[in-house]
Design an enzyme around this catalytic site. Structure first.
Site, PDB file in Angstrom:
ATOM      1  N   LYS A 104       2.000   4.281 -11.374  1.00  0.00           N
ATOM      2  CA  LYS A 104       1.140   3.195 -10.887  1.00  0.00           C
ATOM      3  C   LYS A 104       0.879   2.167 -11.992  1.00  0.00           C
ATOM      4  O   LYS A 104       0.693   0.990 -11.713  1.00  0.00           O
ATOM      5  CB  LYS A 104      -0.182   3.770 -10.373  1.00  0.00           C
ATOM      6  CG  LYS A 104      -0.076   4.351  -8.966  1.00  0.00           C
ATOM      7  CD  LYS A 104      -0.060   3.219  -7.948  1.00  0.00           C
ATOM      8  CE  LYS A 104      -0.026   3.730  -6.526  1.00  0.00           C
ATOM      9  NZ  LYS A 104      -0.089   2.644  -5.543  1.00  0.00           N
ATOM     10  N   LEU A 123       0.818  -1.223   0.000  1.00  0.00           N
ATOM     11  CA  LEU A 123       0.000   0.000   0.000  1.00  0.00           C
ATOM     12  C   LEU A 123       0.851   1.272   0.000  1.00  0.00           C
ATOM     13  O   LEU A 123       0.322   2.365  -0.175  1.00  0.00           O
ATOM     14  CB  LEU A 123      -0.916   0.004   1.236  1.00  0.00           C
ATOM     15  CG  LEU A 123      -1.750  -1.251   1.480  1.00  0.00           C
ATOM     16  CD1 LEU A 123      -2.687  -1.048   2.657  1.00  0.00           C
ATOM     17  CD2 LEU A 123      -2.544  -1.624   0.239  1.00  0.00           C
ATOM     18  N   TYR A 155       1.851  10.325 -11.353  1.00  0.00           N
ATOM     19  CA  TYR A 155       1.372   9.298 -10.409  1.00  0.00           C
ATOM     20  C   TYR A 155       0.721   8.150 -11.177  1.00  0.00           C
ATOM     21  O   TYR A 155       1.037   6.969 -10.958  1.00  0.00           O
ATOM     22  CB  TYR A 155       0.379   9.933  -9.424  1.00  0.00           C
ATOM     23  CG  TYR A 155      -0.405   8.933  -8.593  1.00  0.00           C
ATOM     24  CD1 TYR A 155       0.151   8.369  -7.447  1.00  0.00           C
ATOM     25  CD2 TYR A 155      -1.707   8.552  -8.952  1.00  0.00           C
ATOM     26  CE1 TYR A 155      -0.566   7.446  -6.675  1.00  0.00           C
ATOM     27  CE2 TYR A 155      -2.427   7.638  -8.199  1.00  0.00           C
ATOM     28  CZ  TYR A 155      -1.854   7.093  -7.059  1.00  0.00           C
ATOM     29  OH  TYR A 155      -2.562   6.184  -6.307  1.00  0.00           O
ATOM     30  N   GLU A 167      -6.762   5.872 -11.335  1.00  0.00           N
ATOM     31  CA  GLU A 167      -6.003   6.922 -12.036  1.00  0.00           C
ATOM     32  C   GLU A 167      -5.316   6.376 -13.283  1.00  0.00           C
ATOM     33  O   GLU A 167      -4.923   7.139 -14.158  1.00  0.00           O
ATOM     34  CB  GLU A 167      -4.964   7.545 -11.095  1.00  0.00           C
ATOM     35  CG  GLU A 167      -5.529   8.548 -10.109  1.00  0.00           C
ATOM     36  CD  GLU A 167      -6.082   9.794 -10.783  1.00  0.00           C
ATOM     37  OE1 GLU A 167      -5.322  10.526 -11.420  1.00  0.00           O
ATOM     38  OE2 GLU A 167      -7.295  10.038 -10.669  1.00  0.00           O
ATOM     39  N   THR A 173      -4.786   1.563  -9.190  1.00  0.00           N
ATOM     40  CA  THR A 173      -5.707   2.691  -9.027  1.00  0.00           C
ATOM     41  C   THR A 173      -6.481   3.041 -10.302  1.00  0.00           C
ATOM     42  O   THR A 173      -5.976   2.857 -11.416  1.00  0.00           O
ATOM     43  CB  THR A 173      -4.920   3.945  -8.582  1.00  0.00           C
ATOM     44  OG1 THR A 173      -5.715   5.118  -8.801  1.00  0.00           O
ATOM     45  CG2 THR A 173      -3.633   4.139  -9.389  1.00  0.00           C
TER      46      THR A 173
END
Ligand code: NDP
Ligand code: GDR
Length: 343
Positions: free
Chosen positions: A151, A78, A147, A125, A123
């Site tokens: 990811k 995480l 980001y 995103e 995610t």
């Protein structure tokens, strides 16, 4: 007794996951970064039940050591530089933690205990620029921030280690999930904190960015259950975890103010938009271009059908309850602050 290792244990999700695993009888290990002031963050209340190991996602030696100490059966990755806006200010650090950090963790597992099960915090995103509505496990990715790009690397390397080394490695593609423990820079908590301060008379108004962005918001407590469920299946796989509902930032603002009996009336548009208290005419919300992003993710809505049917995952906390819990919690916190600081 199973052993679990959680990276990012003192963050929002790490704290709810640690509570869940402790309830289930796990021995819980968590990695923490060394800080100048010792701070257990969101796990302060259960710190005596957790084995802490100092490590960093950018340091594979420390992660290998964490695997040796914990002998984890399940690893939940995480840890991340998780604030999208900061990823433009610190693109390389974001990549080192959120992208290469995942390879570091996977290598540490491969060296020490390759049969350990691995969860990667992927995610929504990664979907970025809208390709399909609602988004599913099959929707093409088009990330819109450093980001999101980092990811996406973490997502693919997880899949690659599953296919290359037959590791039990899963990615949860989680849509936005919030809680009373959410960091105050994220829009939901920024709003509920401001609503509490405005209601209690210690703040005038709140300044926000893009009011039209739409997000699929759930509660973190529900979402960590899905992480655990993924690692209990016969086969590793990737799952979308979402509510299949979407709302604008503006709707979140309205709902939060409603919980303190304030109705907002909007006027203007774009950077000139303002929200007034309908009863008093006082300006409570102003748009400030400083909070706009170089590239925006305009619309997220996820279809969790695969998680429903395969994992039996259901979310229990509705949008309205999520907002209510956050506002109530912030009212209590601000009341305490006022009392102790004599504001
Ligand atoms: P938080 O920002 O609350 O927690 C992030 C955690 O990562 C913190 O414990 C932080 O520690 C730790 N961390 C950051 N950098 C490092 C590093 N270099 N080495 C070790 N630990 C580090 O995030 P959330 O709990 O909200 O999210 C958990 C994960 O899920 C993240 O990976 C996030 O990107 C992802 N995610 C979150 C979603 C959400 O809506 N919440 C949705 C989808 C994915 P420290 O206290 O030291 O900073
Ligand atoms: P997000 O969350 O970028 O979706 O990432 P955030 O709450 O930061 O932004 C949501 C949307 O609100 C708009 N917005 C503002 N955002 C912030 N932070 N502050 C403001 O003042 C503001 N005004 C409008 C943003 O532009 C955006 O559209 C979160 C993180 O938890 C990630 O780690 C996770 O991967 C994704 O959710 C899913």
């Amino acid at each position: 007794m199973k052993h679990a290792l959680i990276t990012g244990i003192n963050g929002q999700d790490g704290s709810y996951l640690a509570e869940l695993l402790l309830e289930k009888g796990y021995e819980v290990y968590g990695i923490m970064r060394r800080k100048s002031v010792v701070d257990y963050g969101n796990v302060e209340h259960i710190k005596d039940k957790i084995h802490f190991i100092y490590a960093d996602m950018t340091d594979v030696v420390s992660l290998t050591n964490a695997m040796k100490i914990s002998q984890a059966d399940e690893v939940y990755n995480l840890a991340a530089q998780s604030f999208v806006a900061t990823s433009w200010e610190q693109p390389l650090a974001t990549a080192q933690i959120d992208a290469l950090g995942v390879t570091n963790m996977l290598e540490a597992i491969r060296i020490v205990k390759p049969e350990a099960r691995f969860y990667q915090a992927s995610t929504s995103e990664m979907f970025g620029l809208v390709q399909e509505i609602p988004q599913t496990e099959k929707t093409p990715f088009y990330p819109r921030s450093p980001y999101g790009v980092a990811k996406l690397y973490g997502h693919w390397i997880t899949k690659n280690y599953r296919e290359s080394y037959n590791m039990f490695a899963c990615s949860g593609i989680l849509f936005n999930h919030e809680s009373e423990r959410r960091g105050k820079e994220f829009v939901t908590r920024k709003i509920t904190d401001a609503v509490a301060r405005i209601k209690l008379g210690v703040q005038d108004h709140v300044e926000l960015g893009n009011m039209d962005a739409k997000r699929d918001w759930g509660h973190s407590k529900d979402y960590v259950k899905a992480m655990w469920l993924m690692l209990q299946q016969d086969k590793p796989d990737d799952y979308v975890i979402a509510t299949n509902e979407t709302r604008t930032v503006r709707e979140f603002v309205e709902t939060a103010f409603k919980h303190v009996d304030i109705e907002i009336e909007w006027s203007g548009s774009g950077v000139d938009e303002i929200g007034k208290n309908k009863a008093t005419g006082k300006t409570l919300v102003k748009v400030n271009p400083a909070f706009f992003r170089p590239a925006e993710v305009e619309l997220l809505i996820g279809n969790p059908a695969k998680a429903d049917s395969t994992l039996g995952w259901v979310r229990e906390i509705s949008f309205s309850e999520l907002v209510e819990r956050m506002v109530k919690n912030d009212l209590e916190l601000v009341e305490k602050e006022i009392k102790y600081n004599n504001l």
